[in-house]
Motif scaffolding. Sequence first.
Motif, PDB file in Angstrom:
ATOM      1  N   ALA A   1      -8.439  -1.366  -0.386  1.00  0.00           N
ATOM      2  CA  ALA A   1      -7.665  -0.115  -0.266  1.00  0.00           C
ATOM      3  C   ALA A   1      -6.621  -0.196  -1.413  1.00  0.00           C
ATOM      4  O   ALA A   1      -6.380   0.965  -1.863  1.00  0.00           O
ATOM      5  N   ILE A   2      -5.697  -1.193  -1.670  1.00  0.00           N
ATOM      6  CA  ILE A   2      -4.961  -1.280  -2.516  1.00  0.00           C
ATOM      7  C   ILE A   2      -5.282  -1.325  -3.935  1.00  0.00           C
ATOM      8  O   ILE A   2      -4.963  -0.189  -4.826  1.00  0.00           O
ATOM      9  N   THR A   3      -6.565  -1.901  -4.145  1.00  0.00           N
ATOM     10  CA  THR A   3      -6.997  -1.729  -5.593  1.00  0.00           C
ATOM     11  C   THR A   3      -7.512  -0.533  -5.886  1.00  0.00           C
ATOM     12  O   THR A   3      -7.388   0.054  -7.030  1.00  0.00           O
ATOM     13  N   THR A   4      -8.213   0.360  -4.848  1.00  0.00           N
ATOM     14  CA  THR A   4      -8.606   1.504  -4.995  1.00  0.00           C
ATOM     15  C   THR A   4      -7.439   2.542  -5.364  1.00  0.00           C
ATOM     16  O   THR A   4      -7.581   3.296  -6.152  1.00  0.00           O
ATOM     17  N   ALA A   5      -6.185   2.243  -4.526  1.00  0.00           N
ATOM     18  CA  ALA A   5      -5.335   3.336  -4.971  1.00  0.00           C
ATOM     19  C   ALA A   5      -4.695   3.061  -6.369  1.00  0.00           C
ATOM     20  O   ALA A   5      -4.530   3.872  -7.047  1.00  0.00           O
ATOM     21  N   ILE A   6      -4.487   1.778  -6.681  1.00  0.00           N
ATOM     22  CA  ILE A   6      -4.262   1.527  -8.325  1.00  0.00           C
ATOM     23  C   ILE A   6      -5.118   2.157  -9.343  1.00  0.00           C
ATOM     24  O   ILE A   6      -4.851   2.686  -9.906  1.00  0.00           O
ATOM     25  N   GLY A   7      -6.730   1.961  -9.096  1.00  0.00           N
ATOM     26  CA  GLY A   7      -7.749   2.540  -9.486  1.00  0.00           C
ATOM     27  C   GLY A   7      -7.614   4.164  -9.704  1.00  0.00           C
ATOM     28  O   GLY A   7      -7.658   4.541 -10.608  1.00  0.00           O
ATOM     29  N   THR A   8      -7.071   4.523  -8.516  1.00  0.00           N
ATOM     30  CA  THR A   8      -6.872   5.945  -8.586  1.00  0.00           C
ATOM     31  C   THR A   8      -5.747   6.535  -9.468  1.00  0.00           C
ATOM     32  O   THR A   8      -6.126   7.550 -10.136  1.00  0.00           O
ATOM     33  N   VAL A   9      -4.832   5.918  -9.539  1.00  0.00           N
ATOM     34  CA  VAL A   9      -3.641   6.055 -10.263  1.00  0.00           C
ATOM     35  C   VAL A   9      -4.232   6.185 -11.870  1.00  0.00           C
ATOM     36  O   VAL A   9      -3.833   6.941 -12.684  1.00  0.00           O
TER      37      VAL A   9
ATOM     38  N   GLY B   1     -12.611   0.306 -11.097  1.00  0.00           N
ATOM     39  CA  GLY B   1     -12.556   1.581 -10.641  1.00  0.00           C
ATOM     40  C   GLY B   1     -13.104   2.507 -11.668  1.00  0.00           C
ATOM     41  O   GLY B   1     -14.058   2.413 -12.371  1.00  0.00           O
ATOM     42  N   VAL B   2     -12.659   3.726 -11.380  1.00  0.00           N
ATOM     43  CA  VAL B   2     -13.297   4.892 -12.251  1.00  0.00           C
ATOM     44  C   VAL B   2     -12.981   4.737 -13.410  1.00  0.00           C
ATOM     45  O   VAL B   2     -13.945   4.902 -14.333  1.00  0.00           O
TER      46      VAL B   2
ATOM     47  N   ALA C   1      -3.546  -5.004 -10.538  1.00  0.00           N
ATOM     48  CA  ALA C   1      -4.809  -5.194  -9.587  1.00  0.00           C
ATOM     49  C   ALA C   1      -5.212  -6.604  -9.671  1.00  0.00           C
ATOM     50  O   ALA C   1      -5.648  -7.129  -8.594  1.00  0.00           O
ATOM     51  N   ARG C   2      -5.022  -7.549 -10.703  1.00  0.00           N
ATOM     52  CA  ARG C   2      -5.282  -8.953 -10.704  1.00  0.00           C
ATOM     53  C   ARG C   2      -4.376  -9.743  -9.700  1.00  0.00           C
ATOM     54  O   ARG C   2      -4.831 -10.820  -9.075  1.00  0.00           O
ATOM     55  N   SER C   3      -3.106  -9.342  -9.829  1.00  0.00           N
ATOM     56  CA  SER C   3      -2.237 -10.034  -8.913  1.00  0.00           C
ATOM     57  C   SER C   3      -2.604  -9.981  -7.364  1.00  0.00           C
ATOM     58  O   SER C   3      -2.421 -10.502  -6.491  1.00  0.00           O
ATOM     59  N   VAL C   4      -3.022  -8.540  -7.130  1.00  0.00           N
ATOM     60  CA  VAL C   4      -3.460  -8.246  -5.897  1.00  0.00           C
ATOM     61  C   VAL C   4      -4.410  -8.998  -5.324  1.00  0.00           C
ATOM     62  O   VAL C   4      -4.696  -9.585  -3.999  1.00  0.00           O
ATOM     63  N   ALA C   5      -5.503  -9.152  -6.101  1.00  0.00           N
ATOM     64  CA  ALA C   5      -6.741 -10.067  -5.912  1.00  0.00           C
ATOM     65  C   ALA C   5      -6.370 -11.423  -5.664  1.00  0.00           C
ATOM     66  O   ALA C   5      -7.018 -12.279  -4.848  1.00  0.00           O
ATOM     67  N   ALA C   6      -5.362 -12.054  -6.501  1.00  0.00           N
ATOM     68  CA  ALA C   6      -4.787 -13.356  -6.258  1.00  0.00           C
ATOM     69  C   ALA C   6      -3.981 -13.451  -5.141  1.00  0.00           C
ATOM     70  O   ALA C   6      -3.584 -14.742  -4.801  1.00  0.00           O
ATOM     71  N   ALA C   7      -3.622 -12.481  -4.508  1.00  0.00           N
ATOM     72  CA  ALA C   7      -2.647 -12.672  -3.104  1.00  0.00           C
ATOM     73  C   ALA C   7      -3.391 -13.073  -1.916  1.00  0.00           C
ATOM     74  O   ALA C   7      -2.614 -13.357  -0.968  1.00  0.00           O
ATOM     75  N   ALA C   8      -4.706 -13.264  -1.897  1.00  0.00           N
ATOM     76  CA  ALA C   8      -5.540 -13.490  -0.830  1.00  0.00           C
ATOM     77  C   ALA C   8      -5.357 -12.693   0.367  1.00  0.00           C
ATOM     78  O   ALA C   8      -4.993 -13.207   1.754  1.00  0.00           O
TER      79      ALA C   8
ATOM     80  N   SER D   1       0.849  -1.029  -0.069  1.00  0.00           N
ATOM     81  CA  SER D   1       0.194   0.002   0.188  1.00  0.00           C
ATOM     82  C   SER D   1       1.014   1.277   0.130  1.00  0.00           C
ATOM     83  O   SER D   1       0.486   2.052  -0.738  1.00  0.00           O
ATOM     84  N   ALA D   2       1.927   1.347   0.782  1.00  0.00           N
ATOM     85  CA  ALA D   2       2.964   2.442   0.780  1.00  0.00           C
ATOM     86  C   ALA D   2       3.515   2.609  -0.484  1.00  0.00           C
ATOM     87  O   ALA D   2       3.840   3.756  -0.993  1.00  0.00           O
ATOM     88  N   CYS D   3       3.569   1.498  -1.252  1.00  0.00           N
ATOM     89  CA  CYS D   3       4.294   1.720  -2.773  1.00  0.00           C
ATOM     90  C   CYS D   3       3.420   2.247  -3.601  1.00  0.00           C
ATOM     91  O   CYS D   3       3.766   3.167  -4.314  1.00  0.00           O
ATOM     92  N   VAL D   4       2.207   1.728  -3.555  1.00  0.00           N
ATOM     93  CA  VAL D   4       1.130   2.231  -4.727  1.00  0.00           C
ATOM     94  C   VAL D   4       0.488   3.666  -4.570  1.00  0.00           C
ATOM     95  O   VAL D   4      -0.150   4.286  -5.407  1.00  0.00           O
ATOM     96  N   THR D   5       0.608   3.849  -3.169  1.00  0.00           N
ATOM     97  CA  THR D   5       0.064   5.215  -2.882  1.00  0.00           C
ATOM     98  C   THR D   5       1.109   6.391  -2.777  1.00  0.00           C
ATOM     99  O   THR D   5       1.022   7.555  -2.491  1.00  0.00           O
TER     100      THR D   5
END
Length: 580
Positions: free
Chosen positions: A488-496, A536-537, A473-480, A441-445
Amino acid sequence: MAFERVGAMSGQVHYEVYSRKTALSGWALVQACENRQQAVDTAEDLLADKRAIGVKVTKEILDPGTMRFESIVVMTRGDTEIPKRRPVTEEEVAPRCLAPDDLYAPHARDLLAQILEDWLRRQSVTAFELLHRPDLAERLEASGVELQHAIQRIAVPDSQASGQPIHEVVRHYQKLADQTLERVIEAGRKGLFPDLANRSLAELADRLAGAPERAFVMGGTLSGALVGLRLHSERLDRLMDLADLAPAAGPGRALVMGAIEQILREMLASRAVLSQILGPELDLGASLAAAVRMVAPREIEMLLKADPRFAGQMPEISGPASRLGARLAAGEFPQLSTALVRMVVRELTGSRRLRPSSARGEIDVLRALAMGLTATAGRLMTLEEVQIAFTERSKTLVAADFVAAFVSQCDTALCEAEHLTRLCENVTGGANKRAAARWLSACVTSLKFETEMRTGLSAGTAMQRLAILAKLARSVAAAALGEADQAAITTAIGTVAAGLEAETKLVAQLGRSPAPLPHKLSALLKLAAGEAGPPGVVADRAKTEVMRLYKAPETRAALAADPAALPMLQPMLRAVGIAA
């Protein structure tokens, strides 16, 4: 200090200062005086100078009638509670070993291996061999200092646990050691241990099957067959030769194989010995993987057939180790198999790096070990034990020093995010997953990640960068990860991604492009479905544009004119919730 209360002071009242130096010690008299303030100051100084952990001052009043002092506590500071000693049972008072035969029990040999570790390592032998070889017994007896040091190492904790005087415990163990060594030396003088150069091991085992001291004689015979062999690979090879010479079945075979297994279990309990046998060039992770392959060759072969990628992380075993692996696979030496797996688990729960030279390689070998141990779960250990071990190991993977090493070779924030996503995937345990998610999260934000993705410093066109973010984002979803962390991480990626799309007006450009309508709809639908862009957006904007285009009369006319286009688009339309 010594202090005689009666008549010690000129008056009828005086003050005494007591202190406790350690948590286990009792009160000791430090000073006696007639001035109360002097006594209090002395006690305070003792605490301030850290010469005591607890102090107290008592007022002593002499009763003229009885000539006895009555004590009144006037001040206490620090730790004043004296711990109550637990009552010692008769079993605890008695020494752990009473007779020479007691030293031959597995737990006693394990203790011998600990207290004589250096001496046994210099001789390249095990505690089992020491108890069965006259030459080793004579060597240890002549060493003097080594034996006395070992006796003290076991006598001191025994004395503390039982409350017996240390000298009595030392005398007991000295006598026990003398009796044990003399027994082995005397057996050698009497020729109790046959030389296998002139005897058949199978015949000897069958003859000893009903003898009273069969285990002692067989142990001495097999230990004698290892004399002169200092390299552990040679010793293992010799033990495998002896196993080949054992009777085919019956009590004789059990006698031989049982003694060999005890020697093997003690020999391979040492990490250094195991490393020498499996390959001194292997690091800890590869050595553990080779041990797992040796213990469970069938399971590992099936695993490698299912996923050949793990072949590079599971070193092949050869020579004596391969011979031992074949016997372990056949179900022989079950206690040794369990002991080796337990050793692997102990190393996993420890703090040593599995692959100090490469943090990424450590993740790879850890995955291979996880797959290998999971394949053996149920036969050698439970699945829960495997999970606990990897949860403990995962704590080291989310530590700051390992994370820094893991991403040290990354030149871009995107590379760091991809590596941290892989880290999230490979750690286990809720707390460890959350810790890994915080790193990601610290990295993607971070501003660095956003700048790289929005300005194109990473690579490619805007469409390619959105595809990279979608893959992330798909890798994050697969990380369980936990639901909150993943969201939160997916939203941050979507914001970027939304900022990138807003700057490039990608969705609007696709909608107005002169490309054929089916191609435009296909590209927009992939964005809306999260295939070509993160959810996301951006996905919502693409879906809105698809709806606008799809409702247009010219779109329906174009689709009607191209019968093959609509069937191709229908699955993607349904995926984003648009009725075809």
